[in-house]
Enzyme design. Structure first.
Site, PDB file in Angstrom:
ATOM      1  N   GLU A 282     -10.528  35.975  82.482  1.00 27.25           N
ATOM      2  CA  GLU A 282     -11.655  36.543  83.222  1.00 27.25           C
ATOM      3  C   GLU A 282     -12.698  37.191  82.326  1.00 27.25           C
ATOM      4  O   GLU A 282     -13.784  37.522  82.799  1.00 27.25           O
ATOM      5  CB  GLU A 282     -11.162  37.561  84.271  1.00 27.25           C
ATOM      6  CG  GLU A 282     -10.871  38.956  83.754  1.00 27.25           C
ATOM      7  CD  GLU A 282      -9.473  39.099  83.172  1.00 27.25           C
ATOM      8  OE1 GLU A 282      -8.991  40.232  83.031  1.00 27.25           O
ATOM      9  OE2 GLU A 282      -8.864  38.064  82.855  1.00 27.25           O
TER      10      GLU A 282
ATOM     11  N   GLY B 157      -3.784  43.323  76.209  1.00 32.16           N
ATOM     12  CA  GLY B 157      -3.614  41.877  76.261  1.00 32.16           C
ATOM     13  C   GLY B 157      -4.574  41.214  75.291  1.00 32.16           C
ATOM     14  O   GLY B 157      -5.692  41.690  75.084  1.00 32.16           O
TER      15      GLY B 157
ATOM     16  N   ASN C 190      -9.976  35.716  77.484  1.00 29.71           N
ATOM     17  CA  ASN C 190      -8.898  36.644  77.130  1.00 29.71           C
ATOM     18  C   ASN C 190      -7.562  36.119  77.625  1.00 29.71           C
ATOM     19  O   ASN C 190      -7.410  34.944  77.952  1.00 29.71           O
ATOM     20  CB  ASN C 190      -9.187  38.016  77.741  1.00 29.71           C
ATOM     21  CG  ASN C 190      -9.139  37.985  79.250  1.00 29.71           C
ATOM     22  OD1 ASN C 190      -9.638  37.048  79.872  1.00 29.71           O
ATOM     23  ND2 ASN C 190      -8.528  38.988  79.864  1.00 29.71           N
ATOM     24  N   LEU C 191      -6.601  36.985  77.730  1.00 27.18           N
ATOM     25  CA  LEU C 191      -5.264  36.627  78.166  1.00 27.18           C
ATOM     26  C   LEU C 191      -5.244  36.036  79.568  1.00 27.18           C
ATOM     27  O   LEU C 191      -4.423  35.170  79.871  1.00 27.18           O
ATOM     28  CB  LEU C 191      -4.379  37.888  78.119  1.00 27.18           C
ATOM     29  CG  LEU C 191      -2.970  37.741  78.658  1.00 27.18           C
ATOM     30  CD1 LEU C 191      -2.156  36.830  77.766  1.00 27.18           C
ATOM     31  CD2 LEU C 191      -2.309  39.106  78.774  1.00 27.18           C
ATOM     32  N   CYS C 192      -6.132  36.493  80.437  1.00 32.09           N
ATOM     33  CA  CYS C 192      -6.095  36.082  81.845  1.00 32.09           C
ATOM     34  C   CYS C 192      -7.347  35.328  82.274  1.00 32.09           C
ATOM     35  O   CYS C 192      -7.593  35.162  83.471  1.00 32.09           O
ATOM     36  CB  CYS C 192      -5.878  37.297  82.745  1.00 32.09           C
ATOM     37  SG  CYS C 192      -4.442  38.285  82.294  1.00 32.09           S
TER      38      CYS C 192
END
Length: 919
Positions: A567, A379, A563-565
């Site tokens: 966290e 990701g 990042n992508l999420c």
């Protein structure tokens, strides 16, 4: 349309035949449906039916819907079982919102089923039913084998009925059915019963496991009739050799003591799987060759463990240790690790963060890196802030820049094209700082209106918000937008250094020295951020200053994005692509006797940190900047999942002060053990290369770094609980003595898929619904919250009527009167709780984390006022990032009311003087 017309010979249903319960065939008669539905209305409304035109019309509509549904299923005529017709009647009544009538019909069916069971022998298979075997020969159906398989699958599972599964499956069989399809029929039958009894999920998984055993045995030339426990040791050896021969596995796996590892497998742990978990592994994770799966579940976990133990001093012992942790479901590695560990391309890392330079070669180099990293299931988070804004001067061509947006369109399409090596959708998130001159157009990237050439519907976006913008917004002051080509150093500044330099640039702009700028009211920009977030779900709100001021690695770089999420909070630059390696503790597995099992948690974290650290050295790096960064800093991200399930076990409502305290307690324990484990690894393997000068080196642990953020905030804009329960002195001394093996140790990821494998709630999420439909490659099936079912059973409240009530209320228990209030409070779903409880629990976790957490926020009825208060609260509580904002569609909101489980936490927005907490 009259019921008489439905029975005319021209009707498509006229050629249908109905299979009765005794196996005989009769013609389909719609009039019988009319009679049955009318009786159900009579049971609810009595004699009023005869004089009610509305009821007459409702009966006719229900009958017509059932006839049409059956006709669509069997367009050219055919046979349908009586139970299928009755299922369609129930469904039609529910769709017509005749809830009371539907309940009466359910009770009618249940009563007649019990009456038949008391006077009739179990249905037997037709004596002439045959199956077509794999060799083409025809043989009688082995009913004894069917019964044995189902009885084995039902063993030890409460509330399930093996005979009923066999009898119901027999209804769907036909003469000459392929032998392999008999087991599939049993799987489908058991799966259909999950909504009535969650135990059937385990039964279905065991039947699917039998299918998998036969498939793998055929592919690996193992004995087809052998039991699974006896075949497992052989399966591991055969799999490793076949995997190497097919060029799927790393040849180094052959050096393990396969006999020893095979003997260490624990076949009984297959019994932990629910259907969704095993089906997910089957569909997406197990290695296969020419369509046939080569791995059984315990072989799969051992393969992952072997891949992670390759460079250990005693790889066999460590592989067994790692296998025991994974197969116990106490901890689960991330999806890339599960995909690729032990393979020829061991790309095990989850997240990659990049900074895109302000140069055409750098821009397309970054897009190329995205493609290569995405290919191996990574990701992506891209920092686009350095790229000059629309209208900026291009010195080389003496032209003007088109800004960031056109390049993001290319990034979007690249993610779609590469799609993570064909295993799952490509996933990328673009970040932009809120002072960038393109920010207003960036906010609109996910809109469904406007110029499609400037829209990115397949990628995520996030705001990288400095504290100064929030401060200006709260004081109703102006905010200035710049092109980074004019203010290049702002990108690398944060805290008071950013504030000072930003104000200098504003002064220069006011003097006319920076003509390319724009001044807007800070409140206006903030309002637009929240408006677009509500409309499109993007860009997410993430906070630059908390991410940097609390970063252990601020001495060697800057965190430019998550990042992508949302966290991961690691440094990036033109020379470094940040990498993070993830895994999650199953918190629900560590509740014992109504409390947190600290000793078990300690064992889990110690082994898990070692596994994560091993990823860094074993990992396949698609680009050199990622390898350089990962080996210098060695970051890992241990998270957790099953938080909601842990609360169920503790009898706590998510919307309660006690749940917030538990979030604090559990995260402190994980933080304590994770930091200590990394320090112990440093004693064994050495500290990471850039340790000197880090916050760790300065004796500043995550809990201490809160003060650094407080020092940079003005007007007391930080309100964080900093209490600790544990004695941290031993950990501090260990870090001071040995250093840290990893620059970062903790991050809470979403765990969407691995939590399905383990069978627990995702990450730190509240329950989305208590009853919902899951879709996978095998179709759709209904899932009921097993914890809720267990409590309702204990209260004597679980029956078919309750199932239909849950369906009617979309999985909510709040309007089902017979459920006790305390159960309603514990099983309030995400949209039935005040989102501020999520923030409060998140803040307690954040104080112990050296990175961040994927924190979704849910709001049934969003408003500008509520969103403003919620996101300001997140900032005040020191959260580093937030993730999706979830809102509820109007059609889903009609049937359920907000739960009154607990008062909302008493908080107040400075810019919201009339908030409820102040009244």
């Amino acid at each position: 349309m009259s019921t008489a017309a439905l029975a005319e010979p021209q009707s498509p249903a006229s050629s249908l035949q109905v299979i009765k319960r005794n196996g005989t065939l009769v013609s389909f008669d719609p009039a019988k449906i009319t009679v049955a539905v009318t009786k159900a209305f009579l049971a609810v409304e009595g004699d009023q039916v005869s004089g009610s035109a509305r009821i007459h019309d409702s009966v006719a509509r229900v009958t017509e819907q059932v006839v049409q549904a059956i006709s669509r299923r069997l367009k050219a005529g055919g046979k349908v079982h009586i139970e299928d017709i009755q299922d369609q009647v129930e469904l039609a009544l529910m769709r017509a919102e005749e809830q009371k009538v539907a309940r009466a019909y359910v009770l009618y069916r249940e009563a007649h089923a019990q009456e038949r069971a008391s006077r009739a022998a179990p249905v037997e298979a037709h004596p002439s039913l045959t199956v077509k075997q794999r060799n083409g020969q025809v043989a009688p159906l082995d009913l004894g084998l069917m019964k044995f398989q189902v009885e084995q699958a039902c063993g030890g599972v409460d509330g399930v009925d093996a005979a009923a599964v066999v009898n119901e499956a027999l209804k769907g069989l036909y003469d000459g059915i392929p032998e392999a399809d008999v087991l599939s029929a049993l799987v489908m039958t058991a799966r259909g019963r999950i909504e009535q009894e969650p135990g059937y999920s385990q039964v279905t998984a065991r039947l699917l496991l039998e299918q998998l055993r036969m498939e793998a045995a055929g592919a690996l030339a193992l004995p087809l009739q052998a039991s699974l426990p006896s075949v497992y040791p052989q399966a591991l050896t055969a799999f490793v050799h076949a995997g190497i021969r097919y060029e799927l596995l790393d040849e180094a796996l052959a050096a393990f003591d396969l006999e020893r590892l095979g003997a260490a497998l624990k076949p009984e742990r297959d019994g932990q799987f629910g259907f969704l978990g095993l089906q997910t592994l089957y569909d997406r994770y197990f290695l296969h060759w020419q369509g046939a799966r080569l791995e059984l579940p315990q072989v799969f976990f051992m393969r992952v463990a072997m891949g992670l133990a390759l460079r250990e001093d005693d790889p066999n012992a460590r592989a067994i240790e790692f296998y025991n942790l994974l197969s116990s479901f106490d901890y689960m590695a991330s999806t890339p690790t599960l995909f690729n560990s032990g393979t020829r391309h061991s790309q095990l890392s989850s997240c990659y963060l990049t900074t895109v330079g302000d140069d055409l070669e750098e821009i397309y180099g970054a897009i190329r890196d995205n493609a290569l990293l995405s290919k191996w299931a990574g990701g992506l988070g891209n920092d686009w802030t350095p790229v000059r804004a629309l209208g900026s001067h291009i010195k080389g061509t003496n032209g003007n820049s088109q800004g960031v947006v056109p390049f993001l369109k290319v990034v979007n399409d690249t993610a779609v094209a590469v799609n993570q090596g064909g295993k799952r959708k490509g996933a990328v998130c673009a970040y932009l700082e809120s002072w960038h001159l393109d920010i207003e157009e960036f906010l609109e990237l996910r809109k469904n209106t406007g110029d499609e050439r400037r829209r990115t519907h397949d990628m995520n976006t996030a705001n990288w918000v400095p504290d100064l913008l929030i401060e200006r917004m709260r004081r109703d002051q102006d905010w200035t937008l710049f092109s980074p080509s004019d203010v290049p150093d702002l990108h690398d500044l944060y805290g008071n250094d950013f504030r000072t330099r930003y104000e200098e640039y504003e002064a220069r702009a006011a003097r006319g020295e920076l003509p390319l700028h724009k001044t807007v009211p800070a409140k206006q920009l903030w309002r637009k951020m929240l408006t677009v977030l509500f409309e499109t779900g993007h860009p997410w709100i993430t906070f630059k200053d908390p991410c940097n001021l609390r970063s252990p690695q601020q001495h060697v770089g800057v965190v430019h994005s998550s990042n992508l999420c949302t966290e991961i909070t690691l440094n990036t630059s033109a020379e470094e692509i940040a990498v993070c390696n993830l895994g999650s503790v199953n918190l629900a597995a560590h509740i014992n006797g109504g409390e947190l099992d600290v000793q078990r948690l300690e064992r889990t974290v110690n082994t898990a940190v070692r596994m994560l650290d091993n990823v860094i050295d074993i990992n396949f790096y698609a680009v050199p900047q990622a390898r350089e960064s990962n080996l210098r800093h060695r970051p890992v991200g241990m998270g957790l999942m099953g938080f909601q399930d842990a609360l169920y076990q503790l009898k706590l409502a998510y919307s309660s002060p006690e749940a917030v305290e538990f979030a604090d307690l559990a995260m402190e324990q994980i933080s304590y053990f994770a930091i200590r484990a990394s320090a112990e690894l440093a004693a064994e393997r050495g500290a990471y290369p850039t340790y000197e000068g880090s916050l760790w080196d300065q004796g500043i642990l995550p809990i201490d770094s809160i003060q650094l953020l407080a020092d940079a905030r003005q007007d007391g804009d930080l309100s964080v609980n900093t209490e600790a329960r544990l004695d941290w002195t031993p950990v501090r001394e260990l870090v001071a003595k040995h250093g840290m093996r990893n620059s970062n140790v903790m991050a809470i990821a979403p765990t969407a898929t691995i939590s399905n494998i383990v069978g627990v709630s995702q990450s730190i999420e509240p329950a989305y619904q208590n009853l919902f439909v899951k879709s996978n490659l095998s179709g759709e099936f209904t899932v009921v919250n097993p914890s809720l079912v267990a409590e309702l059973k204990a209260e004597g409240l679980w029956d078919n009527v309750m199932v239909n009530d849950l369906k009617y209320f979309d999985g909510s228990v709040q309007q089902i009167e017979r459920i006790p209030a305390e159960i309603k409070a514990r099983y309030a779903t995400a949209f039935e709780m005040d989102a501020r409880w999520l923030v409060e629990a998140g803040a307690r976790r954040q104080k112990w984390l050296d990175q961040a957490q994927s924190l979704n926020l849910y709001m049934a009825e969003p408003s500008g006022k509520k969103l403003d208060a919620l996101y300001q609260l997140a900032w005040e509580r020191g959260l580093k990032t937030t993730y999706y904002l979830r809102s509820l569609g109007a059609t889903g909101a009609e049937k359920s009311a907000p739960v009154q489980a607990a008062p909302a936490p008493q908080v107040c927005s400075i810019d919201n003087p009339d908030c409820e907490a102040c009244q």
